[in-house]
Write a protein that holds these residues in place. Structure first.
Motif, PDB file in Angstrom:
ATOM      1  N   TRP A  74      72.001  28.591 -59.257  1.00  0.00           N
ATOM      2  CA  TRP A  74      71.915  27.568 -60.304  1.00  0.00           C
ATOM      3  C   TRP A  74      72.481  28.040 -61.639  1.00  0.00           C
ATOM      4  O   TRP A  74      72.167  27.483 -62.676  1.00  0.00           O
ATOM      5  CB  TRP A  74      70.489  27.058 -60.469  1.00  0.00           C
ATOM      6  CG  TRP A  74      69.407  28.079 -60.524  1.00  0.00           C
ATOM      7  CD1 TRP A  74      68.993  28.803 -61.588  1.00  0.00           C
ATOM      8  CD2 TRP A  74      68.556  28.456 -59.436  1.00  0.00           C
ATOM      9  NE1 TRP A  74      67.956  29.612 -61.247  1.00  0.00           N
ATOM     10  CE2 TRP A  74      67.645  29.421 -59.920  1.00  0.00           C
ATOM     11  CE3 TRP A  74      68.457  28.060 -58.090  1.00  0.00           C
ATOM     12  CZ2 TRP A  74      66.682  30.001 -59.119  1.00  0.00           C
ATOM     13  CZ3 TRP A  74      67.492  28.653 -57.299  1.00  0.00           C
ATOM     14  CH2 TRP A  74      66.618  29.603 -57.811  1.00  0.00           C
ATOM     15  N   GLY A  75      73.310  29.086 -61.615  1.00  0.00           N
ATOM     16  CA  GLY A  75      74.086  29.438 -62.790  1.00  0.00           C
ATOM     17  C   GLY A  75      73.613  30.641 -63.568  1.00  0.00           C
ATOM     18  O   GLY A  75      74.194  30.946 -64.623  1.00  0.00           O
ATOM     19  N   SER A  76      72.594  31.350 -63.102  1.00  0.00           N
ATOM     20  CA  SER A  76      72.150  32.563 -63.800  1.00  0.00           C
ATOM     21  C   SER A  76      73.166  33.691 -63.593  1.00  0.00           C
ATOM     22  O   SER A  76      73.959  33.669 -62.642  1.00  0.00           O
ATOM     23  CB  SER A  76      70.770  32.996 -63.294  1.00  0.00           C
ATOM     24  OG  SER A  76      69.812  31.971 -63.485  1.00  0.00           O
ATOM     25  N   THR A  77      73.116  34.657 -64.463  1.00  0.00           N
ATOM     26  CA  THR A  77      74.044  35.783 -64.348  1.00  0.00           C
ATOM     27  C   THR A  77      73.645  36.755 -63.248  1.00  0.00           C
ATOM     28  O   THR A  77      74.456  37.583 -62.835  1.00  0.00           O
ATOM     29  CB  THR A  77      74.134  36.532 -65.689  1.00  0.00           C
ATOM     30  OG1 THR A  77      72.803  36.959 -66.073  1.00  0.00           O
ATOM     31  CG2 THR A  77      74.695  35.629 -66.776  1.00  0.00           C
ATOM     32  N   ARG A  78      72.426  36.674 -62.790  1.00  0.00           N
ATOM     33  CA  ARG A  78      71.942  37.569 -61.729  1.00  0.00           C
ATOM     34  C   ARG A  78      70.913  36.829 -60.891  1.00  0.00           C
ATOM     35  O   ARG A  78      70.420  35.764 -61.286  1.00  0.00           O
ATOM     36  CB  ARG A  78      71.294  38.819 -62.332  1.00  0.00           C
ATOM     37  CG  ARG A  78      70.073  38.532 -63.188  1.00  0.00           C
ATOM     38  CD  ARG A  78      69.507  39.763 -63.848  1.00  0.00           C
ATOM     39  NE  ARG A  78      68.365  39.467 -64.693  1.00  0.00           N
ATOM     40  CZ  ARG A  78      67.104  39.401 -64.256  1.00  0.00           C
ATOM     41  NH1 ARG A  78      66.841  39.631 -62.974  1.00  0.00           N
ATOM     42  NH2 ARG A  78      66.114  39.139 -65.093  1.00  0.00           N
ATOM     43  N   THR A  79      70.600  37.405 -59.737  1.00  0.00           N
ATOM     44  CA  THR A  79      69.567  36.853 -58.856  1.00  0.00           C
ATOM     45  C   THR A  79      68.378  37.797 -58.853  1.00  0.00           C
ATOM     46  O   THR A  79      68.493  38.950 -58.428  1.00  0.00           O
ATOM     47  CB  THR A  79      70.101  36.666 -57.429  1.00  0.00           C
ATOM     48  OG1 THR A  79      71.182  35.732 -57.446  1.00  0.00           O
ATOM     49  CG2 THR A  79      69.008  36.130 -56.504  1.00  0.00           C
ATOM     50  N   SER A  80      67.245  37.311 -59.339  1.00  0.00           N
ATOM     51  CA  SER A  80      66.039  38.129 -59.376  1.00  0.00           C
ATOM     52  C   SER A  80      65.306  38.052 -58.047  1.00  0.00           C
ATOM     53  O   SER A  80      65.660  37.269 -57.157  1.00  0.00           O
ATOM     54  CB  SER A  80      65.116  37.650 -60.508  1.00  0.00           C
ATOM     55  OG  SER A  80      64.683  36.322 -60.258  1.00  0.00           O
ATOM     56  N   ARG A  81      64.273  38.888 -57.914  1.00  0.00           N
ATOM     57  CA  ARG A  81      63.469  38.861 -56.690  1.00  0.00           C
ATOM     58  C   ARG A  81      62.843  37.484 -56.503  1.00  0.00           C
ATOM     59  O   ARG A  81      62.800  36.957 -55.384  1.00  0.00           O
ATOM     60  CB  ARG A  81      62.385  39.941 -56.769  1.00  0.00           C
ATOM     61  CG  ARG A  81      61.410  39.922 -55.593  1.00  0.00           C
ATOM     62  CD  ARG A  81      60.294  40.924 -55.783  1.00  0.00           C
ATOM     63  NE  ARG A  81      59.281  40.779 -54.750  1.00  0.00           N
ATOM     64  CZ  ARG A  81      59.325  41.388 -53.562  1.00  0.00           C
ATOM     65  NH1 ARG A  81      60.333  42.173 -53.274  1.00  0.00           N
ATOM     66  NH2 ARG A  81      58.363  41.214 -52.676  1.00  0.00           N
ATOM     67  N   ARG A  82      62.365  36.898 -57.594  1.00  0.00           N
ATOM     68  CA  ARG A  82      61.752  35.565 -57.501  1.00  0.00           C
ATOM     69  C   ARG A  82      62.765  34.523 -57.020  1.00  0.00           C
ATOM     70  O   ARG A  82      62.439  33.656 -56.204  1.00  0.00           O
ATOM     71  CB  ARG A  82      61.186  35.156 -58.848  1.00  0.00           C
ATOM     72  CG  ARG A  82      59.867  35.822 -59.205  1.00  0.00           C
ATOM     73  CD  ARG A  82      59.216  35.131 -60.372  1.00  0.00           C
ATOM     74  NE  ARG A  82      57.857  35.587 -60.617  1.00  0.00           N
ATOM     75  CZ  ARG A  82      56.960  34.909 -61.305  1.00  0.00           C
ATOM     76  NH1 ARG A  82      57.293  33.750 -61.849  1.00  0.00           N
ATOM     77  NH2 ARG A  82      55.736  35.385 -61.475  1.00  0.00           N
ATOM     78  N   GLY A  83      63.984  34.600 -57.556  1.00  0.00           N
ATOM     79  CA  GLY A  83      65.005  33.647 -57.118  1.00  0.00           C
ATOM     80  C   GLY A  83      65.330  33.772 -55.652  1.00  0.00           C
ATOM     81  O   GLY A  83      65.497  32.772 -54.948  1.00  0.00           O
ATOM     82  N   ARG A  84      65.412  35.016 -55.164  1.00  0.00           N
ATOM     83  CA  ARG A  84      65.707  35.220 -53.744  1.00  0.00           C
ATOM     84  C   ARG A  84      64.571  34.714 -52.872  1.00  0.00           C
ATOM     85  O   ARG A  84      64.808  34.038 -51.851  1.00  0.00           O
ATOM     86  CB  ARG A  84      65.945  36.719 -53.490  1.00  0.00           C
ATOM     87  CG  ARG A  84      66.238  37.060 -52.035  1.00  0.00           C
ATOM     88  CD  ARG A  84      66.546  38.543 -51.878  1.00  0.00           C
ATOM     89  NE  ARG A  84      65.465  39.366 -52.418  1.00  0.00           N
ATOM     90  CZ  ARG A  84      64.326  39.623 -51.763  1.00  0.00           C
ATOM     91  NH1 ARG A  84      64.141  39.114 -50.548  1.00  0.00           N
ATOM     92  NH2 ARG A  84      63.408  40.389 -52.300  1.00  0.00           N
ATOM     93  N   VAL A  85      63.323  34.989 -53.265  1.00  0.00           N
ATOM     94  CA  VAL A  85      62.173  34.534 -52.480  1.00  0.00           C
ATOM     95  C   VAL A  85      62.088  33.011 -52.486  1.00  0.00           C
ATOM     96  O   VAL A  85      61.760  32.385 -51.466  1.00  0.00           O
ATOM     97  CB  VAL A  85      60.875  35.163 -53.039  1.00  0.00           C
ATOM     98  CG1 VAL A  85      59.652  34.572 -52.343  1.00  0.00           C
ATOM     99  CG2 VAL A  85      60.899  36.676 -52.864  1.00  0.00           C
ATOM    100  N   LEU A  86      62.392  32.391 -53.628  1.00  0.00           N
ATOM    101  CA  LEU A  86      62.360  30.930 -53.708  1.00  0.00           C
ATOM    102  C   LEU A  86      63.373  30.302 -52.760  1.00  0.00           C
ATOM    103  O   LEU A  86      63.055  29.354 -52.020  1.00  0.00           O
ATOM    104  CB  LEU A  86      62.619  30.490 -55.148  1.00  0.00           C
ATOM    105  CG  LEU A  86      62.729  28.983 -55.399  1.00  0.00           C
ATOM    106  CD1 LEU A  86      61.453  28.269 -54.996  1.00  0.00           C
ATOM    107  CD2 LEU A  86      63.060  28.696 -56.862  1.00  0.00           C
ATOM    108  N   LEU A  87      64.594  30.818 -52.753  1.00  0.00           N
ATOM    109  CA  LEU A  87      65.620  30.272 -51.867  1.00  0.00           C
ATOM    110  C   LEU A  87      65.267  30.499 -50.399  1.00  0.00           C
ATOM    111  O   LEU A  87      65.506  29.628 -49.557  1.00  0.00           O
ATOM    112  CB  LEU A  87      66.974  30.917 -52.190  1.00  0.00           C
ATOM    113  CG  LEU A  87      67.593  30.531 -53.539  1.00  0.00           C
ATOM    114  CD1 LEU A  87      68.859  31.336 -53.787  1.00  0.00           C
ATOM    115  CD2 LEU A  87      67.896  29.034 -53.591  1.00  0.00           C
ATOM    116  N   GLU A  88      64.688  31.652 -50.083  1.00  0.00           N
ATOM    117  CA  GLU A  88      64.291  31.928 -48.697  1.00  0.00           C
ATOM    118  C   GLU A  88      63.163  31.010 -48.253  1.00  0.00           C
ATOM    119  O   GLU A  88      63.126  30.572 -47.098  1.00  0.00           O
ATOM    120  CB  GLU A  88      63.873  33.393 -48.560  1.00  0.00           C
ATOM    121  CG  GLU A  88      65.019  34.389 -48.688  1.00  0.00           C
ATOM    122  CD  GLU A  88      64.540  35.830 -48.634  1.00  0.00           C
ATOM    123  OE1 GLU A  88      63.298  36.044 -48.625  1.00  0.00           O
ATOM    124  OE2 GLU A  88      65.394  36.748 -48.604  1.00  0.00           O
TER     125      GLU A  88
END
Length: 359
Positions: free
Chosen positions: A104-118
């Motif tokens: 969604w346009g962030s400069t990096r993917t955090s652990r929370r972002g990866r868990v949310l997508l999974e």
């Protein structure tokens, strides 16, 4: 002032009494239905971090994951969210997840972002956000921590924008306009399917695991007497869904991807001329009506082909924005054989993963 029908709220200052207001167990996320919009159904048991309401045939989920949550608590909340959203369609999930991802346009993917997508991967959900559009702004900088997801039937008819309305918060107000016109066949009520399962595939051990997992997820808070029956029935239905595939009822015929109100109007005109042509058989007006009918058919054919080309171009352009989105799904449906139902029970998946990957 902009008219709002449904408000999905995160970290509200206080709750409002009344049936139009629905809050989660921690009083940190809420849904407010306004005006003539009334909830068709709502969450019976309050969970921490999210709540949902069904109105106008759509399930709306409001979520809030504060930064203070530990990684384990965050994953537990998303597991409960995915468990609650299973079987609900169409669905819109939005809120403050405090998660970063390049999706969604962030400069990096955090652990929370990866868990949310999974956690949301098993669902047919697409991103509503415009990638790179900031939803959070302070003196220290800007970020995107408020993603919104929905089924393709909603995404095709929705417009996501960041409002300029002042909210007395670092988070900006987000508006999602969903077209609900009569010409939009995506939201027509579906016919009821058979309420049953294929009992020959029943596995007692898997059912016990699904049942225990459902009771664990639904055990937050004390159940009221009037809600006990609904909660137990919901747990039983989810446990059966995790154990056996559903009986195939008569499928609802969905509109083709190129259909729209303009083509519907041209088709209506074409049918109207065809009926006149049938009634005019043997009269002097038959030749003129025959020529008019051919013209209408040619116009309809051109409109369908033009919209097919437009949809295909949009699909190709979407691959550049989201390589694993709708374009990837369309290609994989073509090159892969039909697959059977995949296990979705969290407890069963946990056992499978721990067995295959013990370390």
């Amino acid at each position: 002032m902009q008219k709002i029908d449904i408000a999905l709220i995160s970290a509200q200052y206080k709750n409002i009494d009344g049936y139009s207001w629905t809050s989660d167990g921690s009083n940190k996320s809420a849904i407010w239905t306004m005006g003539h919009i009334k909830p068709q159904s709502k969450m019976m048991t309050a969970k921490h971090g999210f709540t949902w309401v069904k109105t106008k045939g759509i399930y709306f989920f409001s979520c809030y994951a504060p930064p203070s949550l530990t990684a384990e608590e965050y994953e537990r909340m998303l597991t409960a969210l995915a468990f609650e959203a299973r079987g609900k369609h169409p669905v819109l999930i939005a809120g403050d997840f405090n998660a970063w991802s390049t999706t969604w346009g962030s400069t990096r993917t955090s652990r929370r972002g990866r868990v949310l997508l999974e956690s949301l991967a098993p669902f047919d959900l697409e991103l509503l956000n415009v990638p790179g559009k900031f939803t959070f702004q302070t003196e220290r900088g800007c970020s995107i921590v408020d993603p919104a997801f929905a089924n393709s039937t909603i995404v095709r008819n929705a417009t996501w924008t960041v409002s300029s309305t002042y909210t007395y918060s670092d988070h900006k107000a987000i508006t999602i306009d969903i077209l609900m016109g009569v010409e939009n066949s995506d939201f027509r009520p579906q016919r009821a399917q058979k309420r049953g399962w294929k009992r020959q595939s029943f596995d007692p051990e898997v059912f016990n695991m699904s049942w225990n997992a459902c009771l664990t997820l639904d055990s937050a808070g004390e159940l009221k007497a009037e809600g006990m029956t609904a909660v137990v029935s919901n747990c039983l239905s989810k446990a059966c869904d995790g154990t056996m595939p559903r009986l195939s009822g008569r499928p609802h015929r969905k509109a083709v991807y190129w259909w729209n109100s303009h083509i519907a109007k041209i088709r209506g005109d074409c049918n109207r001329v065809r009926r006149k042509l049938k009634r005019a058989c043997g009269t002097p007006a038959v030749d003129a009506l025959l020529a008019q009918h051919k013209t209408c058919k040619a116009t309809l054919k051109k409109a369908i082909q033009a919209n097919k080309n437009r949809c295909f171009k949009e699909l190709c352009d979407s691959v550049n924005v989201d390589p694993w989105g709708k374009g990837h799904k369309v290609v994989m449906r073509t090159v892969k054989n039909p697959r059977g139902p995949q296990p979705t029970c969290p407890a069963l998946l946990r056992v499978v993963v721990s067995t295959l990957f013990p370390y």
